[in-house]
Design an enzyme around this catalytic site. Structure first.
Site, mmCIF file in Angstrom:
data_model
loop_
_atom_site.group_PDB
_atom_site.id
_atom_site.type_symbol
_atom_site.label_atom_id
_atom_site.label_comp_id
_atom_site.label_asym_id
_atom_site.label_seq_id
_atom_site.Cartn_x
_atom_site.Cartn_y
_atom_site.Cartn_z
ATOM 1 N N ASP A 35 29.956 -29.946 -12.227
ATOM 2 C CA ASP A 35 29.438 -30.157 -10.873
ATOM 3 C C ASP A 35 30.307 -31.193 -10.151
ATOM 4 O O ASP A 35 30.715 -32.198 -10.738
ATOM 5 C CB ASP A 35 27.980 -30.632 -10.940
ATOM 6 C CG ASP A 35 27.267 -30.498 -9.608
ATOM 7 O OD1 ASP A 35 26.359 -29.651 -9.508
ATOM 8 O OD2 ASP A 35 27.628 -31.242 -8.675
ATOM 9 N N ILE A 36 30.551 -30.955 -8.881
ATOM 10 C CA ILE A 36 31.416 -31.853 -8.097
ATOM 11 C C ILE A 36 30.739 -33.210 -7.865
ATOM 12 O O ILE A 36 31.416 -34.221 -7.639
ATOM 13 C CB ILE A 36 31.807 -31.175 -6.758
ATOM 14 C CG1 ILE A 36 33.083 -31.761 -6.206
ATOM 15 C CG2 ILE A 36 30.667 -31.236 -5.755
ATOM 16 C CD1 ILE A 36 33.680 -30.951 -5.055
ATOM 17 N N HIS A 110 22.858 -19.962 -10.305
ATOM 18 C CA HIS A 110 23.485 -20.882 -11.260
ATOM 19 C C HIS A 110 22.401 -21.684 -11.953
ATOM 20 O O HIS A 110 21.320 -21.910 -11.401
ATOM 21 C CB HIS A 110 24.457 -21.841 -10.563
ATOM 22 C CG HIS A 110 23.856 -22.598 -9.422
ATOM 23 N ND1 HIS A 110 23.662 -22.038 -8.176
ATOM 24 C CD2 HIS A 110 23.379 -23.871 -9.328
ATOM 25 C CE1 HIS A 110 23.111 -22.923 -7.370
ATOM 26 N NE2 HIS A 110 22.908 -24.058 -8.052
ATOM 27 N N HIS A 112 21.928 -25.498 -13.851
ATOM 28 C CA HIS A 112 22.493 -26.824 -14.097
ATOM 29 C C HIS A 112 22.175 -27.186 -15.548
ATOM 30 O O HIS A 112 21.014 -27.089 -15.964
ATOM 31 C CB HIS A 112 21.826 -27.886 -13.225
ATOM 32 C CG HIS A 112 21.943 -27.674 -11.748
ATOM 33 N ND1 HIS A 112 22.703 -28.494 -10.943
ATOM 34 C CD2 HIS A 112 21.388 -26.751 -10.916
ATOM 35 C CE1 HIS A 112 22.605 -28.092 -9.687
ATOM 36 N NE2 HIS A 112 21.803 -27.036 -9.642
#
Ligand code: 5GP
Length: 126
Positions: A35-36, A110, A112
């Site tokens: 994750d960014i 998506h 996480h």
């Protein structure tokens, strides 16, 4: 309401190679990348390559091969990152946001994977 997939979403661009990503695992049907804006020492996003909006869309329309691959990649990352309690890890959380109540930001399905620190309450009190 029918599912509408927006092919200009940021993960669609990542999957097409138009935007770079920090890949963790790539298979035929699945891409996982960091994750960014990580919320924990481990924060990996697991993304099916097919055009699915969210969890219910993916699990109602994806092929068995896509679903199996996605689930296996998720488990592999949990193992590779040393998070699995069954193998001495301290645990993790898997989150899938959907729709307005789930506050889904990117409209491509998506999960996480979060871990590496105590993660606190699952859902804040209202
Ligand atoms: P959502 O709220 O949709 O479940 O979460 C979207 C996640 O995607 C957020 O945690 C956000 O930090 C991450 N994200 C948004 N844009 C990018 C990007 O360009 N690259 C990566 N690696 N992650 C992104």
């Amino acid at each position: 309401m029918p599912y509408k997939y927006d092919d200009q979403n940021i993960f669609a661009k990542i999957l097409r190679g138009e935007i770079p990503n920090d890949t963790v695992v790539e298979t035929e049907h699945t891409l996982a990348f960091n994750d960014i804006g990580p919320k924990a020492p481990v924060h990996v996003l697991v993304v099916p390559k097919g055009s699915y909006v969210n969890h219910d869309h993916f699990h109602s329309r994806a092929t068995d091969a896509e679903i199996l691959d996605f689930v296996r990649v998720t488990a592999r990352i949990i193992a590779d990152k040393g998070l699995a309690p069954g193998a001495g890890g301290s645990g993790y959380r898997v989150i899938g946001n959907a729709g307005p109540h789930g506050l889904q930001e990117v409209p491509h399905y998506h999960l996480h994977i979060l871990g590496g620190r105590p993660l606190g309450a699952m859902v804040p009190d209202a």
